[in-house]
Scaffold this active site. Structure first.
Site, mmCIF file in Angstrom:
data_model
loop_
_atom_site.group_PDB
_atom_site.id
_atom_site.type_symbol
_atom_site.label_atom_id
_atom_site.label_comp_id
_atom_site.label_asym_id
_atom_site.label_seq_id
_atom_site.Cartn_x
_atom_site.Cartn_y
_atom_site.Cartn_z
ATOM 1 N N SER A 156 -28.438 -16.761 -15.056
ATOM 2 C CA SER A 156 -29.460 -15.918 -14.439
ATOM 3 C C SER A 156 -29.606 -16.131 -13.201
ATOM 4 O O SER A 156 -29.626 -15.042 -12.359
ATOM 5 C CB SER A 156 -30.468 -15.610 -15.224
ATOM 6 O OG SER A 156 -31.383 -16.915 -15.142
ATOM 7 N N HIS A 178 -27.471 -11.646 -19.595
ATOM 8 C CA HIS A 178 -27.001 -11.139 -18.993
ATOM 9 C C HIS A 178 -25.261 -11.072 -19.414
ATOM 10 O O HIS A 178 -24.673 -10.020 -17.600
ATOM 11 C CB HIS A 178 -27.025 -11.959 -17.886
ATOM 12 C CG HIS A 178 -28.290 -12.508 -17.077
ATOM 13 N ND1 HIS A 178 -29.051 -11.340 -16.622
ATOM 14 C CD2 HIS A 178 -29.159 -13.408 -17.509
ATOM 15 C CE1 HIS A 178 -30.490 -12.249 -16.727
ATOM 16 N NE2 HIS A 178 -30.378 -12.859 -17.420
ATOM 17 N N LYS A 237 -32.051 -5.237 -19.923
ATOM 18 C CA LYS A 237 -31.379 -5.758 -18.791
ATOM 19 C C LYS A 237 -29.640 -4.888 -18.901
ATOM 20 O O LYS A 237 -30.034 -3.310 -18.765
ATOM 21 C CB LYS A 237 -30.790 -6.534 -18.535
ATOM 22 C CG LYS A 237 -31.064 -7.940 -18.305
ATOM 23 C CD LYS A 237 -31.210 -9.533 -18.647
ATOM 24 C CE LYS A 237 -32.569 -10.160 -18.245
ATOM 25 N NZ LYS A 237 -33.292 -10.120 -19.320
#
Length: 392
Positions: A175, A203, A235
């Site tokens: 991240s 992610h 996300k």
């Protein structure tokens, strides 16, 4: 009694004090922050799904039909049809046999890791893993051995010298650095040394791989290669919550053992319905990922030509390395004065001496937005120039 005020003051003096900023309106590149419009480059909304009108429409309809609250845990009376449908959809999306829907990514990592390892077992964790993984390891009460970031040779030596039940845990995309774990080699090592591999692809989901199925799918790794796949939905998917996917046996085991799943109220069913709608869009709207790739390439070329130090990342996470805490804050503030929101990341989120600006790009950014960022970075380059001259 501890002197909490003194600790806070020490954080201020070290350039580590954190302040929340208040955002108004929808999450999108042009934000209203503390009453001021800013062009944001610090969100994890990688595909621009957080304010997609279709998701709002589906969520509103689901609330009309099913109400808002989850009302109870999944094991009492909170496991709604919408949750079940989402879990089936997530299993299909990730190419796994089964899936469980968690309230947050943090809770997923803590619950899964603590359930799958315990006293007498050993967990091998990448040194740059997310805080939720670190806390899950601590909660498990297993022995924890941290291997150097991405160093599969060091990990293999550790695995060879360790007996008993072994768990290897890694982020898929890291991240703060934006790089990708050596997943194929990790899978090979885990097969060879009979270790269970857990990958948190928070992610990567939505961004990487065919139809956005993540970093594991990008390499063609199957459920046998990566038995436990964790992902967040707030996300790239643009909604909320998280999931773990894998063999039905392990998912059943987690229902019995994962405390952060058992002892928490289920997420609102409307969130599950909106997430199913988002997965449909993520799968079929390849143009979002294609635009994101163009943005990443243009940013890296422009920032590198200005002399900024970037990290080797091909993901939407594009850190600008600064080093000094105060210098990172100064660069962030100078950009904000120009209407650009780019957050300074400091220890303990990153190692000491590795403060940075964490630029994140979204498919919702236009090329003109990116040009504004590059112009701002050009205007502010003198801040780092001054620091580099002092060092020399």
């Amino acid at each position: 009694m501890r002197d909490f005020a003194a600790e806070l003051e020490q954080r201020r003096q070290s350039g580590l004090y954190r302040v929340r900023r208040q955002v108004s309106g929808p999450q999108q590149p042009l934000l209203v922050s503390d009453g001021r419009p800013l062009l944001s480059f610090c969100s994890n909304d990688y595909l621009g799904m957080a304010s997609h009108p279709e998701l709002s429409r589906v969520a509103a309809g689901a609330m009309q039909a099913n109400g808002l609250g989850g009302a109870a845990s999944h094991l009492i009376c909170g496991h709604h049809d919408a949750h079940h449908q989402l879990e089936q959809r997530l299993a299909s999306f990730t190419g796994r046999s089964s899936a469980l829907f968690f309230s947050t990514g943090y809770m997923a990592n803590m619950g899964v890791i603590a359930a799958l390892a315990g006293r007498g077992d050993t967990i091998f964790s990448d040194r740059l893993n997310h805080a939720s993984i670190i806390d899950g390891c601590i909660l498990s009460r297993a022995r924890v051995r941290r291997y150097p970031h991405g160093d599969t040779e060091a990990l293999e030596a550790m695995l060879k010298s360790t007996d008993g039940h072994k768990l290897v845990v890694t982020d898929g995309v890291f991240s703060m650095d934006g790089d990708i774990a050596p997943l194929a080699e990790l899978a090979r090592l885990c097969r060879r040394h009979e270790a269970l591999l857990v990958v948190d692809d928070a992610h990567g989901i939505g961004v990487l791989g065919p139809q956005g199925r993540g970093s594991v799918a990008e390499l063609g790794l199957s459920e046998e290669d990566v038995p436990v796949l964790i992902g967040t939905l707030g996300k790239g998917i643009g909604t909320s919550g998280a999931f773990v996917a894998g063999p039905e046996l392990l998912m059943d085991y987690l229902v019995q053992k994962a405390r952060t799943y058992i002892y928490t109220t289920a997420m609102p069913p409307a969130i599950a319905s909106a997430t199913c709608a988002s997965l449909d869009l993520v799968e079929h709207e390849q143009h979002r990922r294609e635009h994101l790739v163009k943005l990443i390439s243009a940013f890296r070329q422009g920032a590198t030509e200005m002399g900024y130090e970037l990290m080797p990342s091909r993901t939407p996470i594009q850190p600008i390395m600064v080093g000094d805490n105060w210098m990172a804050l100064a660069l962030s503030r100078a950009l904000e004065e120009r209407g650009l929101l780019v957050t300074a990341i400091r220890p303990p989120t990153v190692p000491e001496g590795e403060a940075r600006l964490r630029v994140t790009l979204s498919a919702a950014h236009a090329m003109d937005d990116l040009q504004q960022l590059l112009d701002g970075l050009s205007d502010c380059r003198h801040i780092l120039n001054a620091r580099e001259e002092q060092v020399v």
